[in-house]
Design a protein around this motif. Structure first.
Motif, short mmCIF file in Angstrom:
data_model
loop_
_atom_site.label_atom_id
_atom_site.label_comp_id
_atom_site.label_asym_id
_atom_site.label_seq_id
_atom_site.Cartn_x
_atom_site.Cartn_y
_atom_site.Cartn_z
N THR A 153 0.83 -1.21 0.00
CA THR A 153 0.00 0.00 0.00
C THR A 153 0.86 1.25 0.00
O THR A 153 0.60 2.22 -0.75
CB THR A 153 -0.92 0.00 1.23
N ALA A 154 1.92 1.26 0.83
CA ALA A 154 2.80 2.42 0.88
C ALA A 154 3.59 2.58 -0.42
O ALA A 154 3.97 3.70 -0.78
CB ALA A 154 3.76 2.30 2.06
N ALA A 155 3.85 1.46 -1.11
CA ALA A 155 4.58 1.54 -2.36
C ALA A 155 3.72 2.05 -3.51
O ALA A 155 4.26 2.53 -4.52
CB ALA A 155 5.14 0.16 -2.72
N THR A 156 2.41 1.98 -3.35
CA THR A 156 1.50 2.43 -4.41
C THR A 156 0.77 3.73 -4.08
O THR A 156 0.46 4.51 -4.97
CB THR A 156 0.47 1.34 -4.72
N VAL A 157 0.50 3.96 -2.79
CA VAL A 157 -0.21 5.17 -2.37
C VAL A 157 0.78 6.06 -1.62
O VAL A 157 1.34 5.63 -0.60
CB VAL A 157 -1.41 4.83 -1.47
N PRO A 158 1.04 7.26 -2.08
CA PRO A 158 2.04 8.11 -1.42
C PRO A 158 1.62 8.51 -0.01
O PRO A 158 0.43 8.67 0.30
CB PRO A 158 2.13 9.34 -2.34
N PHE A 159 2.64 8.64 0.86
CA PHE A 159 2.51 9.16 2.23
C PHE A 159 1.58 8.30 3.10
O PHE A 159 0.85 8.82 3.93
CB PHE A 159 2.00 10.61 2.20
N THR A 160 1.61 6.99 2.90
CA THR A 160 0.80 6.09 3.73
C THR A 160 1.65 5.09 4.49
O THR A 160 1.11 4.16 5.08
CB THR A 160 -0.22 5.33 2.85
N ASP A 161 2.96 5.26 4.50
CA ASP A 161 3.82 4.33 5.22
C ASP A 161 3.70 4.59 6.73
O ASP A 161 3.52 5.73 7.18
CB ASP A 161 5.27 4.50 4.78
N ASN A 162 3.81 3.54 7.52
CA ASN A 162 3.64 3.67 8.96
C ASN A 162 4.87 4.25 9.66
O ASN A 162 4.74 4.96 10.66
CB ASN A 162 3.31 2.31 9.57
N THR A 163 6.07 3.94 9.16
CA THR A 163 7.30 4.37 9.84
C THR A 163 7.83 5.69 9.30
O THR A 163 8.17 6.59 10.07
CB THR A 163 8.37 3.28 9.69
N GLN A 164 7.91 5.83 7.98
CA GLN A 164 8.46 7.04 7.35
C GLN A 164 7.51 7.50 6.25
O GLN A 164 7.78 7.31 5.06
CB GLN A 164 9.86 6.77 6.79
N PRO A 165 6.41 8.07 6.61
CA PRO A 165 5.42 8.42 5.58
C PRO A 165 5.92 9.47 4.59
O PRO A 165 5.64 9.37 3.39
CB PRO A 165 4.22 8.93 6.40
N PHE A 166 6.66 10.47 5.08
CA PHE A 166 7.09 11.54 4.18
C PHE A 166 8.17 11.07 3.21
O PHE A 166 8.07 11.28 2.00
CB PHE A 166 7.60 12.73 5.00
N LEU A 167 9.21 10.40 3.73
CA LEU A 167 10.33 10.00 2.88
C LEU A 167 9.92 8.89 1.91
O LEU A 167 10.27 8.94 0.72
CB LEU A 167 11.50 9.53 3.75
N ILE A 168 9.18 7.90 2.38
CA ILE A 168 8.71 6.85 1.48
C ILE A 168 7.70 7.42 0.49
O ILE A 168 7.66 7.02 -0.69
CB ILE A 168 8.09 5.69 2.29
N GLY A 169 6.89 8.37 0.95
CA GLY A 169 5.94 9.00 0.05
C GLY A 169 6.62 9.79 -1.05
O GLY A 169 6.13 9.83 -2.19
N LEU A 170 7.77 10.41 -0.74
CA LEU A 170 8.53 11.10 -1.79
C LEU A 170 9.01 10.13 -2.86
O LEU A 170 8.96 10.43 -4.06
CB LEU A 170 9.72 11.84 -1.17
N GLY A 171 9.46 8.97 -2.42
CA GLY A 171 9.89 7.97 -3.41
C GLY A 171 8.75 7.47 -4.27
O GLY A 171 8.90 7.30 -5.49
N THR A 172 7.60 7.23 -3.65
CA THR A 172 6.43 6.78 -4.42
C THR A 172 5.99 7.85 -5.41
O THR A 172 5.68 7.56 -6.58
CB THR A 172 5.28 6.43 -3.46
N LEU A 173 5.94 9.10 -4.95
CA LEU A 173 5.55 10.19 -5.84
C LEU A 173 6.54 10.37 -6.98
O LEU A 173 6.14 10.61 -8.14
CB LEU A 173 5.43 11.48 -5.02
N ALA A 174 7.82 10.24 -6.67
CA ALA A 174 8.83 10.35 -7.73
C ALA A 174 8.67 9.24 -8.76
O ALA A 174 8.84 9.46 -9.97
CB ALA A 174 10.22 10.30 -7.11
N GLY A 175 8.34 8.04 -8.29
CA GLY A 175 8.12 6.94 -9.23
C GLY A 175 6.97 7.21 -10.19
O GLY A 175 7.08 6.97 -11.40
N TYR A 176 5.88 7.73 -9.67
CA TYR A 176 4.74 8.06 -10.54
C TYR A 176 5.09 9.16 -11.54
O TYR A 176 4.69 9.12 -12.71
CB TYR A 176 3.54 8.48 -9.69
#
Length: 260
Positions: A153-176
């Motif tokens: 879910t965090a890999a497909t939906v930005p800023f939904t990770d439980n531990t690092q929502p902002f940093l993982i969300g930046l990676g997801t957004l960059a991928g899109y």
């Protein structure tokens, strides 16, 4: 006179007899070959085919060699080491490839130093690196999800990770954003007519914020980066900043030169 006439008559009779005794020449044919007929040639006899020499083949031993190689690789722990390398290196390879994509894309727009053939070559390298970068990006996401470093879910939906929502969300957004840039780049011909070239440039310019978000994600989302990784990221940042500055200055000069 009689003697003379008689002698002439005898000579003529002798010559006529001689001509009848001589063989008459045969008439020549149309081909001018002297009138001689060639005997019909018999068709050539087929030569017996040589039997192919049987050579020893290594094909039966190939499966055994592959199985032996796999057994040695498993015994040496190559799979674990490869997974460890991909856990750390797939993201770095993705960022380096996408950075090179941005640099070659900027180089392909230069018209002062590069000719038309060189620009076409730069565009080909730009597209090839983009495909490689997206491949490494997909591999990076797959490894992180497989090792439970993040959730699907965090890999497909930005800023939904439980531990690092902002940093993982930046990676997801960059991928899109990178996927959107790649799709619009492949479908560039669809934006040629109807004054839609500006829309294509706007969508393609999304590669720069995507690259910046991927850079922040790569530096701070995972484990502490090694010295060579930080140096590689710094070189990527410097190269893109320099190329982008040169491009903006070139456009400003062209705009000033085009004014009446």
């Amino acid at each position: 006179m009689r003697t003379t006439a008689g002698g002439l008559w005898e000579n003529q009779m002798h010559m006529s007899r001689t001509q009848t005794l001589l063989p008459r020449p045969r008439p020549r044919g149309r081909s001018g070959g002297g009138g001689r007929r060639r005997a019909p040639q018999s068709p050539p006899r087929p030569r017996p085919r040589a039997r192919p020499q049987t050579r020893p083949s290594a094909r039966p031993a190939l499966p055994a060699a592959i199985l032996l190689l796999l057994a040695v690789a498993v015994q040496a722990g190559v799979a674990e080491r490869t997974q460890e390398f991909l856990d750390f290196g797939a993201g770095v390879l993705a960022l380096v490839s996408l950075t090179s994509t941005v640099l070659w894309g900027l180089a392909a727009t230069d018209r002062r130093l590069l000719g038309s053939a060189h620009r076409l070559l730069a565009q080909g390298v730009h597209r090839g690196l983009a495909v490689a970068g997206l491949g490494f990006l997909a591999l990076h996401i797959w490894v992180k999800v497989a090792e439970d470093r993040t959730s699907p879910t965090a890999a497909t939906v930005p800023f939904t990770d439980n531990t690092q929502p902002f940093l993982i969300g930046l990676g997801t957004l960059a991928g899109y954003l990178f996927i959107a840039v790649a799709v619009t780049g492949a479908a560039r011909s669809a934006f040629t007519g109807g004054g839609r070239s500006g829309l294509w440039r706007t969508l393609h310019m999304a590669a720069y914020p995507a690259w910046g978000a991927a850079l922040v994600h790569g530096l701070h989302a995972g484990r502490p980066a090694a010295g060579w990784v930080t140096a590689a990221y710094a070189l990527c940042l410097s190269g893109v900043a320099l190329a982008l500055t040169l491009r903006l200055r070139t456009r400003q000069r062209e705009a000033r030169g085009g004014r009446p």
